[in-house]
Design an enzyme around this catalytic site. Sequence first.
Site, short mmCIF file in Angstrom:
data_model
loop_
_atom_site.label_atom_id
_atom_site.label_comp_id
_atom_site.label_asym_id
_atom_site.label_seq_id
_atom_site.Cartn_x
_atom_site.Cartn_y
_atom_site.Cartn_z
N TYR A 133 0.71 -1.23 0.21
CA TYR A 133 -0.01 -0.04 -0.15
C TYR A 133 0.80 1.14 0.03
O TYR A 133 1.86 1.68 0.95
CB TYR A 133 -1.07 0.12 1.19
CG TYR A 133 -2.07 0.92 1.19
CD1 TYR A 133 -2.37 1.98 0.24
CD2 TYR A 133 -3.00 0.87 2.15
CE1 TYR A 133 -3.32 2.67 0.11
CE2 TYR A 133 -4.04 1.78 2.02
CZ TYR A 133 -4.18 2.55 1.13
OH TYR A 133 -5.40 3.29 1.02
N LYS A 158 -1.35 -0.84 -4.24
CA LYS A 158 -2.35 -0.21 -4.29
C LYS A 158 -1.81 1.36 -3.95
O LYS A 158 -1.14 1.57 -3.01
CB LYS A 158 -3.10 -0.71 -3.11
CG LYS A 158 -4.47 0.26 -2.59
CD LYS A 158 -5.00 -0.15 -1.57
CE LYS A 158 -6.35 0.50 -1.10
NZ LYS A 158 -6.97 -0.08 0.22
#
Length: 299
Positions: A133, A158
């Site tokens: 992330y 992400k």
Amino acid sequence: MHFRGILFFPVTPFSPEGAIDHDLLATHVAAGVEAGAGGVFPACGTGEFHALSASEAAAVVGTAVTAVAGRVPVIAGTGGPVGHAIDVARSAADAGADGLLVLPPYLVGGTQAGLIRYVEDIAEASDLPVIVYHRGSAQYSVETMRRLAANPRVVGFKDGTGDIGATQLIVRAVAAEGRADFAFFNGLLTAELTQGAYRGIGVPLYSSAAFAMAPDIANAHYRAYTDADEERRLALLDGFYRPLVELRDETPGFGVSLIKAGLRLSGLEVGPVRAPLVDPTPAQHERLAEILAAGRALL
């Protein structure tokens, strides 16, 4: 790891005494899968990972795995202090999760070499594949992602920064490594508002916090998005997502707080958010109800 459909980030329900309500969590997760979620991400950002102990995170993931019953992938949140992240990664594997979403480390930032080691240490803690992330104290350079993509255990990226140019370069760098199996996600808050731009750089997937409280509206947007029905997609952006974002931006942390409030408005008593987040005021609850009603009127 392949996903089809909206990526569902369930909330973590709390009882009035502050304990996790696992029965309600199971109901919430099962309803999301039945509504068409393409993957379930328990104990992540919307699930208040930052406020869960390692044992609580493990229990949340276990409940989610049972509720999903193998119908779609379950990707558990991990991150924060590396020792905590390793413990959570191992417990997620024991609970039967299919993968891990590696949230940023806590408080401190490091070099790119340090971030690589952080991801690799977590990846080595279990047999689960990991998705990184990209946000906060974990912002990965193009070269770092090229190196991480050489590790077959790293299967996704992400983006939570909104830097379209940097993300485009990362997409291209990973493709150059021959990773056709690599998944890219738009992880911005209320990602529907920006997904049109992300689709243009080769990022077809997005997380949807709104799906957790209003799967009917989120599914309508997703169908318009996948069908290239721009008139309908933009009508939903203007009539629902834009005012939702305006309300969200009034108070830090409302990306989670409003979702829980929306669930309570629907009759699912998921309880309050944990500190340091705060719940909406009565006036903000009323505005959220109006926004939800306006969104549903478009359906």
